[in-house]
Write a protein that holds these residues in place. Structure first.
Motif, PDB file in Angstrom:
ATOM      1  N   GLU A 421     -41.539 -13.707 -77.594  1.00 41.70           N
ATOM      2  CA  GLU A 421     -40.195 -14.187 -77.919  1.00 41.70           C
ATOM      3  C   GLU A 421     -39.552 -15.004 -76.803  1.00 41.70           C
ATOM      4  OE1 GLU A 421     -38.814 -13.949 -80.880  1.00 41.70           O
ATOM      5  OE2 GLU A 421     -40.634 -12.943 -81.575  1.00 41.70           O
ATOM      6  N   ILE A 422     -40.072 -14.880 -75.583  1.00 41.47           N
ATOM      7  CA  ILE A 422     -39.378 -15.492 -74.462  1.00 41.47           C
ATOM      8  C   ILE A 422     -39.707 -16.985 -74.360  1.00 41.47           C
ATOM      9  CG2 ILE A 422     -41.006 -15.188 -72.504  1.00 41.47           C
ATOM     10  CD1 ILE A 422     -37.376 -14.062 -72.516  1.00 41.47           C
ATOM     11  N   ASP A 423     -38.670 -17.790 -74.132  1.00 40.59           N
ATOM     12  CA  ASP A 423     -38.866 -19.241 -74.068  1.00 40.59           C
ATOM     13  C   ASP A 423     -38.838 -19.706 -72.608  1.00 40.59           C
ATOM     14  OD1 ASP A 423     -39.070 -21.875 -74.682  1.00 40.59           O
ATOM     15  OD2 ASP A 423     -37.074 -22.083 -75.570  1.00 40.59           O
ATOM     16  N   VAL A 424     -39.790 -19.222 -71.848  1.00 39.41           N
ATOM     17  CA  VAL A 424     -39.902 -19.564 -70.425  1.00 39.41           C
ATOM     18  C   VAL A 424     -41.375 -19.840 -70.154  1.00 39.41           C
ATOM     19  CG1 VAL A 424     -39.699 -18.634 -68.074  1.00 39.41           C
ATOM     20  CG2 VAL A 424     -37.899 -18.173 -69.747  1.00 39.41           C
ATOM     21  N   GLY A 425     -41.648 -20.840 -69.331  1.00 41.11           N
ATOM     22  CA  GLY A 425     -43.030 -21.300 -69.160  1.00 41.11           C
ATOM     23  C   GLY A 425     -43.939 -20.417 -68.320  1.00 41.11           C
ATOM     24  N   GLN A 426     -43.409 -19.541 -67.484  1.00 40.36           N
ATOM     25  CA  GLN A 426     -44.271 -18.683 -66.658  1.00 40.36           C
ATOM     26  C   GLN A 426     -43.730 -17.254 -66.738  1.00 40.36           C
ATOM     27  OE1 GLN A 426     -45.951 -21.323 -63.224  1.00 40.36           O
ATOM     28  NE2 GLN A 426     -43.768 -21.632 -63.163  1.00 40.36           N
ATOM     29  N   VAL A 427     -44.553 -16.366 -67.277  1.00 42.34           N
ATOM     30  CA  VAL A 427     -44.101 -15.009 -67.588  1.00 42.34           C
ATOM     31  C   VAL A 427     -44.911 -13.994 -66.794  1.00 42.34           C
ATOM     32  CG1 VAL A 427     -43.798 -13.341 -69.468  1.00 42.34           C
ATOM     33  CG2 VAL A 427     -43.532 -15.779 -69.932  1.00 42.34           C
ATOM     34  N   GLY A 428     -44.212 -13.073 -66.158  1.00 40.73           N
ATOM     35  CA  GLY A 428     -44.888 -11.987 -65.448  1.00 40.73           C
ATOM     36  C   GLY A 428     -44.691 -10.686 -66.203  1.00 40.73           C
ATOM     37  N   PRO A 436     -49.059 -19.304 -61.252  1.00 40.97           N
ATOM     38  CA  PRO A 436     -50.498 -19.294 -61.516  1.00 40.97           C
ATOM     39  C   PRO A 436     -51.309 -19.937 -60.396  1.00 40.97           C
ATOM     40  CG  PRO A 436     -49.271 -20.359 -63.298  1.00 40.97           C
ATOM     41  CD  PRO A 436     -48.335 -20.208 -62.151  1.00 40.97           C
ATOM     42  N   LEU A 437     -52.517 -19.449 -60.226  1.00 43.23           N
ATOM     43  CA  LEU A 437     -53.459 -20.091 -59.288  1.00 43.23           C
ATOM     44  C   LEU A 437     -53.874 -21.445 -59.873  1.00 43.23           C
ATOM     45  CD1 LEU A 437     -55.501 -16.925 -58.293  1.00 43.23           C
ATOM     46  CD2 LEU A 437     -54.122 -18.337 -56.760  1.00 43.23           C
ATOM     47  N   PRO A 438     -54.455 -22.307 -59.022  1.00 39.69           N
ATOM     48  CA  PRO A 438     -54.661 -23.701 -59.472  1.00 39.69           C
ATOM     49  C   PRO A 438     -55.747 -23.917 -60.530  1.00 39.69           C
ATOM     50  CG  PRO A 438     -55.182 -23.446 -57.147  1.00 39.69           C
ATOM     51  CD  PRO A 438     -54.700 -22.130 -57.609  1.00 39.69           C
ATOM     52  N   MET A 439     -56.453 -22.870 -60.950  1.00 42.00           N
ATOM     53  CA  MET A 439     -57.332 -23.068 -62.114  1.00 42.00           C
ATOM     54  C   MET A 439     -56.490 -23.128 -63.390  1.00 42.00           C
ATOM     55  SD  MET A 439     -57.333 -20.094 -60.589  1.00 42.00           S
ATOM     56  CE  MET A 439     -58.717 -19.550 -59.659  1.00 42.00           C
ATOM     57  N   PHE A 440     -55.206 -22.735 -63.267  1.00 37.74           N
ATOM     58  CA  PHE A 440     -54.201 -22.968 -64.314  1.00 37.74           C
ATOM     59  C   PHE A 440     -53.253 -24.031 -63.761  1.00 37.74           C
ATOM     60  CE2 PHE A 440     -55.752 -18.680 -64.823  1.00 37.74           C
ATOM     61  CZ  PHE A 440     -55.998 -18.603 -66.179  1.00 37.74           C
ATOM     62  N   SER A 441     -52.159 -24.310 -64.487  1.00 40.49           N
ATOM     63  CA  SER A 441     -51.167 -25.249 -63.955  1.00 40.49           C
ATOM     64  C   SER A 441     -49.860 -24.503 -63.735  1.00 40.49           C
ATOM     65  CB  SER A 441     -50.933 -26.390 -64.947  1.00 40.49           C
ATOM     66  OG  SER A 441     -52.130 -27.101 -65.148  1.00 40.49           O
ATOM     67  N   PHE A 442     -48.958 -25.128 -62.972  1.00 38.47           N
ATOM     68  CA  PHE A 442     -47.612 -24.573 -62.763  1.00 38.47           C
ATOM     69  C   PHE A 442     -46.779 -24.986 -63.970  1.00 38.47           C
ATOM     70  CE2 PHE A 442     -43.347 -24.274 -61.209  1.00 38.47           C
ATOM     71  CZ  PHE A 442     -43.361 -23.295 -60.228  1.00 38.47           C
ATOM     72  N   THR A 443     -46.495 -24.025 -64.852  1.00 41.33           N
ATOM     73  CA  THR A 443     -45.999 -24.415 -66.179  1.00 41.33           C
ATOM     74  C   THR A 443     -44.538 -24.043 -66.433  1.00 41.33           C
ATOM     75  OG1 THR A 443     -46.883 -22.366 -67.073  1.00 41.33           O
ATOM     76  CG2 THR A 443     -48.290 -24.307 -67.243  1.00 41.33           C
ATOM     77  N   GLY A 444     -43.673 -24.288 -65.468  1.00 47.84           N
ATOM     78  CA  GLY A 444     -42.235 -24.131 -65.704  1.00 47.84           C
ATOM     79  C   GLY A 444     -41.850 -24.976 -66.917  1.00 47.84           C
ATOM     80  N   SER A 445     -40.804 -24.547 -67.654  1.00 42.78           N
ATOM     81  CA  SER A 445     -40.478 -25.270 -68.887  1.00 42.78           C
ATOM     82  C   SER A 445     -38.984 -25.573 -68.976  1.00 42.78           C
ATOM     83  CB  SER A 445     -40.926 -24.444 -70.107  1.00 42.78           C
ATOM     84  OG  SER A 445     -40.186 -23.250 -70.173  1.00 42.78           O
ATOM     85  N   ARG A 446     -38.603 -26.128 -70.091  1.00 41.44           N
ATOM     86  CA  ARG A 446     -37.198 -26.506 -70.402  1.00 41.44           C
ATOM     87  C   ARG A 446     -36.525 -27.193 -69.214  1.00 41.44           C
ATOM     88  NH1 ARG A 446     -33.791 -22.347 -72.182  1.00 41.44           N
ATOM     89  NH2 ARG A 446     -35.057 -20.592 -71.499  1.00 41.44           N
ATOM     90  N   GLY A 447     -35.349 -26.667 -68.772  1.00 46.68           N
ATOM     91  CA  GLY A 447     -34.595 -27.374 -67.733  1.00 46.68           C
ATOM     92  C   GLY A 447     -35.247 -27.386 -66.362  1.00 46.68           C
ATOM     93  N   SER A 448     -36.389 -26.723 -66.201  1.00 47.37           N
ATOM     94  CA  SER A 448     -37.040 -26.683 -64.884  1.00 47.37           C
ATOM     95  C   SER A 448     -38.086 -27.776 -64.703  1.00 47.37           C
ATOM     96  CB  SER A 448     -37.678 -25.303 -64.660  1.00 47.37           C
ATOM     97  OG  SER A 448     -36.669 -24.319 -64.624  1.00 47.37           O
ATOM     98  N   ILE A 449     -38.228 -28.647 -65.671  1.00 42.74           N
ATOM     99  CA  ILE A 449     -39.213 -29.739 -65.539  1.00 42.74           C
ATOM    100  C   ILE A 449     -38.764 -30.937 -66.379  1.00 42.74           C
ATOM    101  CG2 ILE A 449     -40.644 -28.710 -67.392  1.00 42.74           C
ATOM    102  CD1 ILE A 449     -43.109 -29.966 -66.066  1.00 42.74           C
TER     103      ILE A 449
END
Ligand code: NAD
Length: 492
Positions: A421-428, A436-449
Motif C-alpha cells: 500500500e505504501i507509495d514510497v520508492g525504497q521500503v525497509g 539498496p546496494l548497487p546491483m539494484f538502483s537508488f529508487t526514491g520516488s515522487r517528490g524525491s526525484i
C-alpha cells in the motif's frame, strides 16, 4: 581544479571560504572556476571522448579495477578530508567512502552490462542493439556525501565510455579532489575525468554547454528543479535526486530494543544530514509508550568533533544550517508540539565554536506543522501518534516526498500490507535506512526525484548510454539475381 589530467590553480578572483564545521577554522578556499576554465574543461572532455569511447571494454574495466583498489587503499585519507570539511564522524566518513566504493566495484562488471540483444526477426534478417556512450556527462553533487555521491556518478559514466565533468559541493570538494588524484594515478586518460568548482555560475555553465549531453544531480529540491528545467530545456538528459522526509512506522508488536536502537541511529546519525535519515516516527497504538526510553537512548549519544573516537554525531555543515534547524525546532514548539528532548544550546568541550545541535525529539507533532512539512536535515526526530496502520500509511502517502520509509513489526502480514500500500520508492521492513546496494538502483520516488532514470544499477547504466538498434539483412539469394520490392518491409 583537475582539467585534462592536470591539477590547475584557478585564475579566479572569486573564492568561497571553506571552514571546518567543528571549529570554524578556515580549511581552504574554493574557486569559482572562470568561464574560460569551464570552457576548457568541456573542450578537453569532448576531445577525450573521441578516443575514450573507442577504448576496449576490457581496458576500461581494468582502469576501474585499479581505481577501486586505489580508493580502498586511500579510504582513511579520503575519510579524513570528509571529517575536516563536512564534520561527520570518522567511522561515518569511512562508510561514505565505502558506499561509493561499492558502486565502483559494481561498475567493474561493465563487460557484462554492455551486452546487447539480438533477435533473428525474419529470414536472414537480424535486429540487434548496441549500447553507446552519450558523450560528455556532468555531475553536480551535494555536501552531505562528498565521496559517495560523486562515486555514484563518474565511475559508471566513464565505464560506459563517456567522459565526465564533476562539480563537487563548494562546501566540501576535498574528497573529490583526492578521487581525481587516484584516477590520475591509475592512468585514467587525460580529459576523461575533470573536476571544476563553484556554485550557481558553474551549474549554469553545465546546464547550457552544448558539449554536455547528460547531467546527474543530487541535492535540494530548489536547485534540482532549476537544474532539471534548465538542463532539459537545452535538450540534455537529467536525473535529479532531491530532498526527503522519511517516516518510520513503529507497530506495537515490534521488537522494542531493535526499534529503539535503529531509530536512534537512523534519526541522529550523521547529525541527521542524510537524505535517507529516518526523521519522522509514527507510533501506532501503544508503541508511543516507548518514547521515554527513546529519549534516554538519544541523550546518551556523544556529540563532539568527528575525529574524537567516541563521537556519535558531529556538527552541522554551516552556521546557517544550525540556525535553520534551531528555528524549525522552535516552530514546532510554537505550533504546539512537545519538545521532549532539546539539543539546542549544547556545549561541546574543545569545540565551543562548532555548529552543533544535539539530538532533539518533538512529540505530538501534527502534519500541518512546519517541522513536519519541511525537510529539517538536522538531528531532529518528529514523532506522530496514530491508532492504526492504515492511518500511518495514509499520512506517508499524502507526504509529497517518496525517498524512503520503514516499518518495524513482527507481523509478516502487516509488513506485506505496508509494502503493497505504501507509495514510497525504497521500503525497509525492520531496516531503518533501506538504501539498496548497487546491483539494484537508488529508487526514491515522487517528490524525491525528477527524471525517469535512477542512479546506479541497471537504471544508472541506461542513463549513461543510448541504444542503437541495427536491422541487418544478408540474403543468400541476393548472391544470385533477385527481384527488388517497393513495398514497406513487414518482415514477415
Ligand atoms: P544543494 O541543492 O544546496 O546543493 C547541491 C548542489 O547544487 C551543489 O553542488 C550546489 O553548488 C548546487 N546549487 C545549490 N544551490 C543552487 C542554485 N540555487 N542553483 C544552482 N545550483 C545550486 O544541496 P545540499 O545542501 O548540498 O544537500 C542537501 C540536500 O540534498 C538535501 O535536501 C538532501 O535531502 C538532498 N540529498 C538527496 C539525496 C537523494 O538521493 N535523494 C542524497 C543526498 C542528498
Amino acid at each position: 581544479m583537475y582539467i585534462n589530467g592536470e591539477f590547475i590553480e584557478s585564475q579566479t578572483k572569486e573564492w568561497i571560504e571553506l571552514r571546518n564545521p567543528a571549529t570554524q577554522e578556515i580549511v581552504s578556499r574554493v574557486p569559482q572556476s572562470t568561464p574560460e576554465e569551464l570552457k576548457e574543461a568541456s573542450r578537453v572532455a569532448q576531445d577525450a571522448f573521441k578516443t575514450w569511447k573507442k577504448t576496449s571494454l576490457l581496458s576500461r574495466q581494468r582502469k576501474l579495477l585499479d581505481l577501486q583498489l586505489a580508493i580502498r587503499e586511500n579510504m582513511d585519507r579520503i575519510a579524513t578530508s570528509i571529517v575536516t570539511e563536512q564534520g561527520k564522524t570518522f567511522k561515518d566518513a569511512q562508510g561514505d567512502v565505502l558506499r561509493g566504493l561499492q558502486v565502483v566495484e559494481h561498475a567493474c562488471g561493465i563487460t557484462d552490462y554492455m551486452k546487447g540483444e539480438l533477435l533473428n526477426v525474419s529470414k536472414d534478417m537480424d535486429t540487434y542493439t548496441i549500447k553507446e556512450p552519450l558523450g560528455v556527462t556532468a555531475g553536480i553533487a551535494p555536501f552531505n556525501f562528498p565521496a559517495m555521491i560523486p562515486l555514484w556518478m563518474f565511475p559508471l559514466s566513464i565505464a560506459c565510455g563517456n567522459t565526465c565533468i564533476i562539480k563537487p559541493s563548494e562546501r566540501d570538494p576535498g574528497a573529490m579532489m583526492i578521487l581525481a588524484e587516484l584516477a590520475e594515478q591509475v592512468g585514467i586518460p587525460k580529459g576523461v575525468l575533470n573536476v571544476v568548482h563553484g556554485s550557481v555560475d558553474t551549474v549554469n555553465f553545465l546546464c547550457d554547454d552544448p558539449n554536455i549531453k547528460a547531467i546527474s544531480f543530487v541535492g535540494s529540491d530548489h536547485a534540482g528543479k532549476y537544474i532539471y528545467n534548465r538542463g532539459s530545456a537545452n535538450g540534455k538528459r537529467v536525473q535529479a535526486n532531491l530532498g526527503a522526509k522519511n517516516h518510520g512506522v513503529i507497530m506495537p508488536d515490534a521488537d522494542k530494543n531493535h526499534v529503539l536502537n535503529q531509530l536512534t541511529g537512523a534519526a541522529f546519525g550523521a547529525a541527521g544530514q542524510r537524505c535517507m535519515a529516518l526523521s519522522t516516527a509514527i507510533f501506532v497504538g501503544k508503541s508511543k509508550e516507548w518514547l521515554p526510553e527513546l529519549v534516554e537512548r538519544a541523550q546518551k549519544l556523544k556529540v563532539t568533533g568527528g575525529f574524537e573516537p567516541d563521537a556519535d554525531l558531529g556538527p552541522l555543515i554551516t552556521v546557517q544550517a544550525k540556525e535553520r534547524v534551531e528555528s524549525l525546532i522552535q516552530s514546532g514548539v510554537d505550533e504546539g508540539a512537545n519538545l521532549v528532548l532539546d539539543g539546542r544550546g549544547i556545549r561541546v568541550p574543545k569545540y565551543e565554536n562548532g555548529n552543533f545541535v544535539g539530538p532533539t525529539i518533538l512529540s505530538d507533532v501534527k502534519t500541518n506543522m512546519r517541522c513536519y512539512k519541511e525537510e529539517i536535515f538536522g538531528p531532529v526526530l518528529v514523532c506522530l501518534n496514530v491508532d492504526t496502520t492504515e492511518e500511518a500509511i495514509d499520512i506517508i502517502n499524502k507526504n509529497p516526498y517518496g525517498n524512503g520509509t520503514a516499518i518495524f513489526t513482527r507481523s509478516g502480514s502487516v509488513a506485506r500490507l505496508f509494502q503493497e500500500e505504501i507509495d514510497v520508492g525504497q521500503v525497509g521492513i525492520n531496516v531503518p535506512i533501506p538504501v539498496p546496494l548497487p546491483m539494484f538502483s537508488f529508487t526514491g520516488s515522487r517528490g524525491s526525484i525528477i527524471g525517469d532514470l535512477n542512479f546506479y544499477g541497471k537504471s544508472g547504466l541506461q542513463f549513461y548510454t543510448s541504444i542503437k538498434t541495427v536491422t541487418s539483412l544478408w540474403r543468400s539469394e541476393d548472391a544470385e539475381a533477385g527481384l527488388s520490392s517497393v513495398n514497406m518491409p513487414t518482415m514477415n
